[in-house]
Design an enzyme around this catalytic site. Structure first.
Site, PDB file in Angstrom:
ATOM      1  N   ASP A 172      11.294   1.005 -11.796  1.00 48.29           N
ATOM      2  CA  ASP A 172      10.897   2.219 -11.478  1.00 48.29           C
ATOM      3  C   ASP A 172      11.456   3.400 -11.954  1.00 48.29           C
ATOM      4  O   ASP A 172      11.412   4.592 -11.937  1.00 48.29           O
ATOM      5  CB  ASP A 172      11.127   2.494 -10.042  1.00 48.29           C
ATOM      6  CG  ASP A 172       9.679   2.317  -9.182  1.00 48.29           C
ATOM      7  OD1 ASP A 172       8.691   2.303  -9.764  1.00 48.29           O
ATOM      8  OD2 ASP A 172       9.781   1.777  -8.150  1.00 48.29           O
ATOM      9  N   LYS A 208      -1.108  -3.096  -7.770  1.00 43.94           N
ATOM     10  CA  LYS A 208       0.010  -3.701  -8.666  1.00 43.94           C
ATOM     11  C   LYS A 208       0.092  -4.924  -9.140  1.00 43.94           C
ATOM     12  O   LYS A 208      -0.066  -5.297 -10.141  1.00 43.94           O
ATOM     13  CB  LYS A 208       1.224  -2.933  -8.286  1.00 43.94           C
ATOM     14  CG  LYS A 208       1.526  -1.590  -8.062  1.00 43.94           C
ATOM     15  CD  LYS A 208       3.020  -1.163  -7.460  1.00 43.94           C
ATOM     16  CE  LYS A 208       2.997   0.339  -6.875  1.00 43.94           C
ATOM     17  NZ  LYS A 208       4.104   0.463  -6.352  1.00 43.94           N
ATOM     18  N   GLN A 229       9.596  -1.557  -2.835  1.00 45.39           N
ATOM     19  CA  GLN A 229       8.260  -0.671  -2.273  1.00 45.39           C
ATOM     20  C   GLN A 229       8.942   0.244  -1.241  1.00 45.39           C
ATOM     21  O   GLN A 229       9.489  -0.467  -0.172  1.00 45.39           O
ATOM     22  CB  GLN A 229       7.288  -1.564  -1.964  1.00 45.39           C
ATOM     23  CG  GLN A 229       5.938  -0.883  -1.518  1.00 45.39           C
ATOM     24  CD  GLN A 229       5.393   0.140  -2.550  1.00 45.39           C
ATOM     25  OE1 GLN A 229       5.181  -0.301  -3.826  1.00 45.39           O
ATOM     26  NE2 GLN A 229       4.881   1.428  -2.054  1.00 45.39           N
TER      27      GLN A 229
END
Length: 286
Positions: free
Chosen positions: A119, A52, A96
């Site tokens: 997200d 990422k 995460q």
């Protein structure tokens, strides 16, 4: 049969996004900024996060990894999230997963302000998504919809069977497809006969992480097959998915490969979400 090449589509979108970001730089504005929080050193998370950050840097997004030890105090993590929430130079915050076992993950996901929830997991963003409003959508579901649209596949009036109902993929994707006027059947681990629901479906989307749960006899001719799963085959050590690709592709009209299908779309969508939040932040400051 046409391969839904997520890697190729993601590269195209990556170049388009890099151009958009460079246009802001030419105006003398700051770069978008994404902060990734990681607790511990889960091996899979290490791989995902490094990828990422690599893509973020390639498109012109400033990325910062905040790494904490497993023994971080719960209050310390809350305080750090609140600090990031109030920093006007940060556009997206990504927590995460997984967190250590004694942490309630949902508590920390909800601590991230909806304005920086890259997200799309915050209850406010999820509620807007449910009701069909524009918001920050979860990356994998939005990536799948973008992939279908890149191949001019319209989901309206299609019968779609979704296998897997996680909060990250299945549930939000089902709602997003419903809002696009598809007819959606959602199967979970307690569904008695998955084949009964897949065999007449126009589009099958499987997100279980169970190797080859979708076989050739479970789809009709010319079905569209989206494979969200990614598993390392213990026999061959190769990455495979939920779908028995080699056999299913003989009947499908469109199919995603593993790897190179949904995965790259998820990552570029994360970058696009960051950029969208960046634009909103700039407009708010004006």
């Amino acid at each position: 049969m046409i391969i839904l090449d997520g890697k190729k589509v993601a590269l195209k979108r990556k170049n388009e996004l890099a151009l958009k970001i460079s246009e802001y730089q030419n105006k003398g504005l700051r770069k978008p900024k994404l902060v990734v929080i990681m607790v511990g050193n889960d091996p899979a998370s290490e791989v995902y996060v490094s990828h990422k950050i690599k893509i973020a840097n390639q498109v012109g997004i400033n990325s910062e990894l905040l790494r904490f030890n497993y023994d971080i105090k719960k209050e310390e993590l809350y305080n750090k999230i609140n600090e990031l929430n109030s920093d006007i130079n940060i556009d997206g915050i990504l927590l995460q997963l997984p967190l250590p076992d004694d942490f309630i993950e949902e508590d920390y996901l909800q601590a991230i302000t909806p304005l920086k929830d890259v997200d799309g997991f915050h209850y406010i963003n999820q509620g807007k998504m449910l009701q069909g409003y524009d918001t920050t959508f979860p990356c994998t579901p939005l990536g799948i919809i973008n992939l279908l649209e890149e191949f001019s596949i319209d989901v309206k009036n299609k019968d779609i069977t979704l296998i897997g109902t996680s909060n990250i993929v299945g549930k939000p994707l089902g709602m997003m497809l419903l809002n696009k006027q598809a007819t959606v059947t959602m199967c979970n681990k307690n569904t008695k006969d998955i084949k009964k629901h897949t065999v007449e479906a126009d589009i099958i989307i499987s997100a279980t992480g169970k190797q080859f749960i979708i076989s050739e006899d479970m789809i009709k001719n010319d079905a569209i097959v989206i494979d969200v799963g990614i598993i390392r085959d213990p026999a061959t050590n190769k990455l495979v998915g939920d779908v028995d690709f080699d056999n299913v592709k003989l009947k499908a009209s469109y199919i995603t490969p593993v790897p190179g299908g949904v995965g790259p779309m998820t990552v570029i969508t994360l970058m696009e979400n960051t950029f969208n939040l960046y634009e909103k932040q700039l407009n708010k400051i004006k």
